[in-house]
Design a protein around this motif. Structure first.
Motif, mmCIF file in Angstrom:
data_model
loop_
_atom_site.group_PDB
_atom_site.id
_atom_site.type_symbol
_atom_site.label_atom_id
_atom_site.label_comp_id
_atom_site.label_asym_id
_atom_site.label_seq_id
_atom_site.Cartn_x
_atom_site.Cartn_y
_atom_site.Cartn_z
ATOM 1 N N ASP A 150 0.845 -1.196 0.000
ATOM 2 C CA ASP A 150 0.000 0.000 0.000
ATOM 3 C C ASP A 150 0.886 1.255 0.000
ATOM 4 O O ASP A 150 1.595 1.522 0.983
ATOM 5 N N GLU A 152 0.283 4.376 0.438
ATOM 6 C CA GLU A 152 0.044 5.322 1.544
ATOM 7 C C GLU A 152 0.735 4.860 2.819
ATOM 8 O O GLU A 152 1.323 5.648 3.557
ATOM 9 N N LYS A 153 0.655 3.555 3.074
ATOM 10 C CA LYS A 153 1.343 3.008 4.259
ATOM 11 C C LYS A 153 2.860 3.155 4.093
ATOM 12 O O LYS A 153 3.572 3.446 5.056
ATOM 13 N N PHE A 155 4.426 5.474 2.485
ATOM 14 C CA PHE A 155 4.732 6.891 2.727
ATOM 15 C C PHE A 155 4.818 7.153 4.231
ATOM 16 O O PHE A 155 5.779 7.755 4.725
ATOM 17 N N ALA A 156 3.795 6.679 4.978
ATOM 18 C CA ALA A 156 3.749 6.917 6.432
ATOM 19 C C ALA A 156 4.941 6.259 7.126
ATOM 20 O O ALA A 156 5.551 6.840 8.029
ATOM 21 N N GLN A 179 2.100 -2.402 -7.800
ATOM 22 C CA GLN A 179 2.227 -1.238 -6.911
ATOM 23 C C GLN A 179 3.675 -0.829 -6.677
ATOM 24 O O GLN A 179 3.939 0.145 -5.962
ATOM 25 N N ALA A 186 6.480 6.855 -3.311
ATOM 26 C CA ALA A 186 5.962 7.348 -2.026
ATOM 27 C C ALA A 186 7.070 7.426 -0.977
ATOM 28 O O ALA A 186 7.177 8.410 -0.233
#
Ligand code: MG
Length: 372
Positions: A150, A152-153, A155-156, A179, A186
């Motif tokens: 993922d 977004e994960k 990136f975090a 992905q 990211a």
């Protein structure tokens, strides 16, 4: 100093989180993590400790195979041997469990090798680094491992790594190949200044790896690790000729023999040194020194080792002067282990205890509590 006993302790250590690579799960919080601790006692009544961390999705060794190999095949041939004659001990172990394409059962043998280094260091009142003729260093930098499909994960997690003071990230790709590019972008966006290593764990073919490498060059990734299957050294050599990103080999290099073949074929720019996959500190150090002399870069890695294996590898990586953050990611995944006086970990910075041998001790009550 003779070996008087070898005790083998299969353990199940609690995990903080699951861990996946392209080949599947290599760590399951529900099932806990398989580790094997080995205690070697000498006729001088001193002891040394070593660790094996088998992972059947990463290689063919299991908790069960490590325990039976050590108890039924290795222990009987080493009792009464001179504990300080590592050359003879490795020769005997390699004759007993013969090699195939790689050193036979290197992860089990690594536990014996590590325990003997610890024993010799304690006996001679020297740290591992001093035994090798180096100067002990007190800390090492870890990379932060990101393993998710993922973006977004990813990136975090990269942002978190940066905030926690890590100097590098190690990003697993191939969990969902569609992905990959988004994940890499990211991470780069969240932490552009960190050393950026990415590891495909053998999951691509050559055309895919060429395409992804070109994307990586645009993103600004520092190293692409093990893009192709382990046995495909010629494929890695061809990839190197087609792309500019430095290529590292991990699963392809189990020992000095594989490394020399890779060098002959010009199949890598860097090699990943791992104490356990290389059958212990002795052969891992030899691989590091061969690579150095051949002007090949070194990366440090582990197999989610606990504090004992982490300390042993950290001393080796410092001795080899590996200057990029190393992927000794046990502390990210393990909740606890039986080690006393282990490393002090603050984010990506690890303060090493600089006692004799590996420099830490095992708490027997905790060891028994974690035994299976
Ligand atoms: Mg790797």
């Amino acid at each position: 100093m003779k070996i008087s006993d070898i005790e083998v302790y299969p353990l199940s250590l609690p995990m903080k989180q699951d861990y996946h690579i392209a080949g599947g799960s290599v760590g399951d919080q529900q099932k806990r993590a398989p580790h094997v601790y080995v205690k070697i006692t000498s006729d001088t009544e001193e002891e040394g400790w070593g660790e094996a961390r088998p992972s059947h999705r990463w290689s063919y060794e299991t908790l069960e195979s490590a325990v039976t190999t050590l108890n039924n095949y290795i222990k009987p041939i080493l009792i009464e041997e001179n504990a300080e004659d590592l050359q003879k001990i490795h020769k005997k172990m390699d004759r007993q469990i013969a090699s195939g394409l790689a050193i036979g059962q290197p992860i089990a043998k690594a536990a014996v090798d590590m325990a003997l280094h610890d024993l010799i260091g304690k006996h001679r009142k020297q740290s591992l680094t001093s035994l090798w003729g180096g100067m002990p260093k007190k800390n090492i930098n870890l990379s932060y491992l990101i393993s998710t499909s993922d973006p977004e994960k990813a990136f975090a997690k990269a942002k978190y790594a940066k905030e926690q003071g890590y100097l590098g990230v190690d990003v697993k790709i191939g969990l969902n190949p569609k992905q990959d590019a988004a994940i890499l972008e990211a991470v780069k966006e969240a932490a552009p200044e960190l050393f950026f290593r990415t590891d495909a764990n053998q999951c691509y073919n050559l055309p895919q790896a060429v395409q992804l490498s070109k994307k990586m060059e645009q993103i600004g990734i520092d190293v692409f690790e093990q893009p192709l299957p382990a046995e495909d050294l010629k494929g890695h050599a061809e990839l190197r000729r087609k792309v500019n990103i430095p290529i590292a080999l991990d699963e392809s290099i189990w020992g000095p023999g594989n490394l020399l073949q890779a060098l002959r074929l010009e199949a890598c720019d860097l090699v990943v040194i791992k104490t356990t996959k290389m059958g212990g500190l002795r052969k891992a150090r030899l691989c590091g020194e061969i690579a150095r002399e051949a002007n090949i870069g070194l990366l440090g890695g582990g197999l989610t080792d606990s504090s004992l294996g982490l300390m042993a590898s950290a001393h080796l990586f410092n001795y080899l002067d590996i200057d990029t953050p190393v992927d000794l990611n046990g502390p990210m995944f393990l909740e606890d282990d039986p080690v006393e006086n282990g490393p002090q970990i603050d984010g990506g910075n690890v303060e090493l205890s600089c006692g004799y041998g590996i420099g830490c001790w095992v708490d027997m009550d905790k060891l028994i509590a974690f035994s299976v």
